[in-house]
Design a protein around this motif. Sequence first.
Motif, PDB file in Angstrom:
ATOM      1  N   LEU A  14     -46.083 -21.486 -55.438  1.00  0.00           N
ATOM      2  CA  LEU A  14     -45.654 -22.301 -54.304  1.00  0.00           C
ATOM      3  C   LEU A  14     -44.156 -22.162 -54.053  1.00  0.00           C
ATOM      4  N   LEU A  48     -49.296 -18.119 -51.123  1.00  0.00           N
ATOM      5  CA  LEU A  48     -49.955 -19.318 -50.591  1.00  0.00           C
ATOM      6  C   LEU A  48     -51.438 -19.344 -50.950  1.00  0.00           C
ATOM      7  N   SER A  51     -51.744 -20.033 -54.604  1.00  0.00           N
ATOM      8  CA  SER A  51     -51.390 -21.432 -54.836  1.00  0.00           C
ATOM      9  C   SER A  51     -52.527 -22.361 -54.423  1.00  0.00           C
ATOM     10  N   LEU A  52     -53.127 -22.077 -53.273  1.00  0.00           N
ATOM     11  CA  LEU A  52     -54.273 -22.865 -52.804  1.00  0.00           C
ATOM     12  C   LEU A  52     -55.433 -22.771 -53.784  1.00  0.00           C
ATOM     13  N   ASP A  55     -54.537 -24.865 -56.778  1.00  0.00           N
ATOM     14  CA  ASP A  55     -54.561 -26.282 -56.407  1.00  0.00           C
ATOM     15  C   ASP A  55     -55.990 -26.805 -56.298  1.00  0.00           C
ATOM     16  N   GLU A  66     -52.926 -31.853 -47.680  1.00  0.00           N
ATOM     17  CA  GLU A  66     -52.640 -30.558 -48.315  1.00  0.00           C
ATOM     18  C   GLU A  66     -53.496 -29.447 -47.717  1.00  0.00           C
ATOM     19  N   TYR A  67     -54.778 -29.756 -47.440  1.00  0.00           N
ATOM     20  CA  TYR A  67     -55.641 -28.773 -46.777  1.00  0.00           C
ATOM     21  C   TYR A  67     -55.051 -28.351 -45.428  1.00  0.00           C
ATOM     22  N   CYS A  69     -51.922 -28.591 -44.420  1.00  0.00           N
ATOM     23  CA  CYS A  69     -50.662 -27.856 -44.614  1.00  0.00           C
ATOM     24  C   CYS A  69     -50.919 -26.402 -44.996  1.00  0.00           C
ATOM     25  N   TYR A  70     -51.808 -26.187 -45.956  1.00  0.00           N
ATOM     26  CA  TYR A  70     -52.143 -24.812 -46.345  1.00  0.00           C
ATOM     27  C   TYR A  70     -52.717 -24.040 -45.157  1.00  0.00           C
ATOM     28  N   LEU A 106     -45.922 -30.452 -47.595  1.00  0.00           N
ATOM     29  CA  LEU A 106     -46.796 -30.031 -48.691  1.00  0.00           C
ATOM     30  C   LEU A 106     -46.148 -30.294 -50.043  1.00  0.00           C
TER      31      LEU A 106
END
Length: 258
Positions: A14, A48, A51-52, A55, A66-67, A69-70, A106
């Motif tokens: 991230l 990203l 990171s997703l 996460d 967060e969903y 934002c990603y 985020l």
Amino acid sequence: MNSNTQIITHFFMLSLAFGTQLLSPVVSTKMTGVGFYKLGTSIVMACLILSLGMDFYMQPGLTSVEYVCYGILILSNAITYLTHRDDKTLVMWGIYILQVITFSVLTFHVFNFNPLWITFFLSSMLLLGISNFAMILGHYYLVVPKLSFEPLFYCLYIFWVVIFIKILSSLSLVFSTVQPYLEEGTLLGDGYMYNWLFLSMRYLWGYAAPLILSFFTFRLCKLRSNQSATGVLYIVEFFVIVGELISVYLMAKHGLPL
């Protein structure tokens, strides 16, 4: 409960994504061509997605914010990757501002609005971001040999400001909060010997080595030796990554933002 490996990997991905994205305007694509922008965007998107993925399997799980934002970040980077031209338009600047704001939102949600973690993340993000950006920029001089050295000097100036701030902040903790961890015979942290070992590696590999090498890079840029400067920047990036991984370990396990 999340393992230290999960926390460190997620933090690293991230911070590298945010740092590379944030610093993308340091050099104009008019100078490098759109290829350099696409290279940076590829790194951001890859980090990203990883990171997703991390996460998704971590506790307490992804929130709806967060969903979103990603989703915004991955989609916007994909759009700019496909449509960006050498001349950055107002629309592209608008998307960049949206990306920085979304990354900020985020960050606050990922770290549950914890000021210590957020401050620590932002400082590491800047150091990882500028060292990575300088490295790929240095590499790009091999693609565009006539590229001005001015953007690389800007990167070094930013690098020095960030690393000096981090060193001063870290030293303030070493002479206060960290002292009990360094007393002979202590059982705090990982024990007396390992505490000193991790602290030494953090400062020698994460601060001293990159800082010294950055001055060599500066000198090589003055001599317009781009290939040599690029080689040194790869080593700088390696030591910054090692130092930050050690730092995140100390923060995740012991709450010490060194």
